[in-house]
Every structure is written in C-alpha cells, then in structure tokens.
Design an enzyme around this catalytic site. Structure first.
Site, PDB file in Angstrom:
ATOM      1  N   ARG A   1      48.421  81.175  52.309  1.00  0.00           N
ATOM      2  CA  ARG A   1      49.223  80.155  51.642  1.00  0.00           C
ATOM      3  C   ARG A   1      48.351  79.022  51.088  1.00  0.00           C
ATOM      4  O   ARG A   1      48.705  78.403  50.086  1.00  0.00           O
ATOM      5  CB  ARG A   1      50.275  79.601  52.611  1.00  0.00           C
ATOM      6  CG  ARG A   1      51.434  80.568  52.808  1.00  0.00           C
ATOM      7  CD  ARG A   1      52.469  80.049  53.765  1.00  0.00           C
ATOM      8  NE  ARG A   1      53.671  80.875  53.717  1.00  0.00           N
ATOM      9  CZ  ARG A   1      54.662  80.802  54.585  1.00  0.00           C
ATOM     10  NH1 ARG A   1      54.604  79.916  55.577  1.00  0.00           N
ATOM     11  NH2 ARG A   1      55.718  81.583  54.469  1.00  0.00           N
TER      12      ARG A   1
ATOM     13  N   GLY B   1      61.490  83.576  53.320  1.00  0.00           N
ATOM     14  CA  GLY B   1      62.870  83.121  53.307  1.00  0.00           C
ATOM     15  C   GLY B   1      63.342  82.733  51.925  1.00  0.00           C
ATOM     16  O   GLY B   1      64.467  83.028  51.517  1.00  0.00           O
TER      17      GLY B   1
ATOM     18  N   GLY C   1      55.872  86.218  54.343  1.00  0.00           N
ATOM     19  CA  GLY C   1      55.989  86.235  55.799  1.00  0.00           C
ATOM     20  C   GLY C   1      55.106  87.277  56.457  1.00  0.00           C
ATOM     21  O   GLY C   1      53.926  87.431  56.141  1.00  0.00           O
TER      22      GLY C   1
END
Length: 403
Positions: free
Chosen positions: A37, A384, A360
């Site tokens: 990320r 999500g 994820g």
C-alpha cells in the site's frame, strides 16, 4: 472528478498538497510485513514533489481508539515511504497539533512530510457530522489543495476522506483514478466470459457482492472458509470447518437464483482437512489429508481446496476474458495450506484474461507466494472498497471527489 494530471497542469510549485493515502500496512512490532500500500501511493507523492509541491501525506493505520497509541504509529510507514522515494520524509508526531503545524511549515518546495495516524484523533471516525467537520477544519489549515489517493479508505465516511475535500480544491490521485478505471471494467465494460473467484473466511462479508454479481458474472468460484457454508447449504457435512449457520438460507437462495439465471456456481470437489487449526507462527507440519468435499469427517476442519478442485478452478479460469479474485482459498499463511491459493494465482498468470486481484489478503498472498505483480492485470489496494463498489454502493470518498 478532476485528476492529478489537471492539478499538475495548473501548477503546484510552492503549494501545500494534502495527500490522503492508505498507509494501513501490516506490522510485526515496528516491522512492515507487506509494503504494497505504501508503494501504491509513491507515484502520486513523487510526481507532486517533483513538481515542487510541499506534500503532506496522511493516513490511518489499524483501529486505535481515537487517542495516541504507539502500537499504531505511522512512523515505520513514513520511514519506508522515504526509502521508496529516495528522499528524506519528515514526520509529525501528531495530526493537527504543534508538531504537525511546525513540520508542515518547515517544508520547502519538493519536500514530503507524513503526519501521525489520523485515527489518533476521535474526530476522524466520528459519527457526528459536527465533530468530524471540526477535525476536517483543522486538517484544512495544513494545506492548500487536497488529493485523494487512499482507495482502501474511500468507502468510509471519515473526516479526511469525506469532509476534507469539501473544504479544499480536490483531485483524484493516480491510484484512485486507476482503481476506478479498473472497476468500471468489472461493472460497465465487461469482456466475457467473466469469472469471479471469492474466498476468505466469512460468506457474510461477500453476500452483497454475490447478490450484485449474479447480474454480471458468467461463473462464480468459491473457496476459503466461506465455501463450507455453501457446502452446508447443499446438505453436506462440514465437520468443524468455519461455518456461518445463519447464512445457509441466504446461500441456498443465491444458488437457486444462479441456476435460474444461468450463472455457474463452482464449489470445491475436494478439500484438505486437519483435526486442528495449524500453528501459523511456527509453521509446524499440520499433516493434512485430502477428502471429498461431501465427505468431511465430523471431527475435521477444512483448511484449503484440494488438488482436484485446483485443477477444476484452473480449467474454469483458462478461457475467461475477465477475472475478479477476492479472498484466499485456504490458510495460505501456512505452507501446508497455501497450494489452493497458489493454484488460483497461477491460473490467473497463465490466463489471457484481464485479471483483477481484489485487495486485502489476496494481494498479500500474491506477494507472499512470490508472484510477479506485473503478471496480473491489476492488484487493488482496497479490498472492502472494491467489494462495495462492485455491490453498486456509493462510496463517500469517491463522491467527495466529484464536482
């Protein structure tokens, strides 16, 4: 929505640009175990710095209780960002206090700072609009321009995601622009056959996306812990496997709707089972056995898809033109139960399909299992957020970037 390209064309030299990133990386103490990320936001931060902006990077990490907690400090992420940029990154030890103000004031053109975990301030996640707005007001004092680039947080109605863009000229960063473009290929401009692979622990986390994908997908492959609720819905014994008994009626209804619509639901035909959950810290041998999916012993737990299922799933992906994958096929963190997830990843690498790995655990698995990220069409940073987009929901962080 306006993009960073438009901002750069307007000129950013000398401007304080607030970049809402997603630096919510997994930590083992202060050691980052997966920096994906952070790497994802580097293009936006680097380009702004090169153009002479004074870049203020902000993010959340974990779920602190609205107050400082050293276990959730962004200091390790700030250090790693500096390594990836090849330049020193200043770090403020608070969010909107004395340290943040002084750190931002001390930036020269082309320099970068990271402020401390936004969730150390209760206003970031407050349900009350006024409390959230008050925190957004203080964040706005640190910047002249807002760039949203934390795709993993755009489904949250949080101060830095939803309220702050309304207070500043706002633009989408490279990452968000890319993510939205990719998700449109999964919703409005789909090349067929369209296959979806869903895994992970809980079927309840995926019900909304399954409901929506029944109108979009040609076939849906199910693995991971959620597969056992599907097997139970078909009347099979699942032993002590992960099971959401209360979701069985909903799953039965989805299976019925899929059959009516001609959507192929593909479930495991064999699984790896063991009598107890494996030790993920020691990676001690778990001694699994393979059984048919409809013959799981009452005292055993399913922990991965079996070899015949791996072949079956690979064959169902081989001719796909589009694939979306969200969720591992088993407890991939343990080597004895990683082969199902590895097989799906390899099938995507081998397939000519445009493949999207939906964030994820799936994204982490791709890296942990040693795959080249460039072998996939796109690896999303927002599990999500991706799922909610595919459910057809309005995402607050994206709505806030629209003019």
């Amino acid at each position: 929505m306006k993009t960073i390209d438009e901002l750069l064309a307007e000129g950013v030299a000398g401007k304080r640009v607030f970049v809402r990133a997603d630096l919510n990386v997994p930590l083992d103490g202060t050691t980052i175990t997966d920096d994906g990320r952070i790497r994802a936001v580097v293009p936006t931060v680097a380009r702004l710095a090169e153009a002479g902006a004074r870049v203020v990077v902000a993010s959340h990490l974990g779920r602190p209780k609205g107050a400082p907690d050293p276990a959730y400090s962004l200091a390790p992420a700030a250090a790693r960002l500096g390594e990836l940029l090849g330049a020193e990154v200043a770090f403020a030890t608070d969010t909107v206090g004395e340290s943040a103000r002084a750190t931002v004031a001390g930036l020269a053109d082309g320099q970068v700072a990271v402020i401390e975990n936004l969730r150390f301030n209760a206003g970031e996640t407050a349900k009350d609009d006024a409390e959230r707005g008050a925190f957004a007001d203080r964040l706005a004092e640190l910047a002249d321009v807002y760039v949203g680039d934390g795709f993993g947080a755009v489904h949250r109605k949080h101060a830095s995601v939803f309220d702050l863009p309304a207070r500043l000229p706002h633009y989408a960063g490279f990452l968000i622009a890319t993510e939205v473009g990719v998700l449109k290929k999964l919703t409005t401009d789909v090349q067929r056959p369209y296959a979806v692979v869903l895994g992970g622990a809980k079927v309840s986390d995926k019900l909304g996306v399954i409901d929506h994908l029944l109108e979009k997908a040609d076939r849906i492959l199910v693995g991971g812990g959620m597969a056992y609720t599907f097997l139970k819905a078909q009347g099979h014994e699942v032993g002590i496997s992960l099971l959401q008994e209360d979701q069985v009626p909903a799953v039965q209804e989805y299976l019925k709707r899929a059959a009516e619509r001609g959507v192929e639901f593909v479930l495991p035909v064999d699984v790896l089972v063991a009598g107890e959950f494996p030790d993920l810290k020691t990676k001690a041998p778990a001694h699994p056995t393979t059984v048919a999916a409809d013959a799981i012993p009452a005292d055993q737990e399913g922990l991965d898809i079996g070899p015949e299922t791996r072949k079956l799933y690979a064959s169902k992906l081989a001719d796909a033109a589009t694939v979306f994958w969200n969720g591992p096929m088993g407890v991939f963190e343990h080597p004895d139960y990683a082969e199902g997830t590895r097989a799906v990843a390899q099938a995507l690498v081998d397939s000519p399909a445009f493949s999207v790995v939906g964030g994820g655990d799936s994204a982490a698995a791709v890296r942990i299992l040693g795959f080249d990220e460039n072998a996939f069409g796109h690896i999303s940073t927002g599990g999500g957020a991706s799922l909610e987009y595919l459910e057809g929901k309005t995402l607050p962080g994206l709505a806030a970037l629209e003019d």
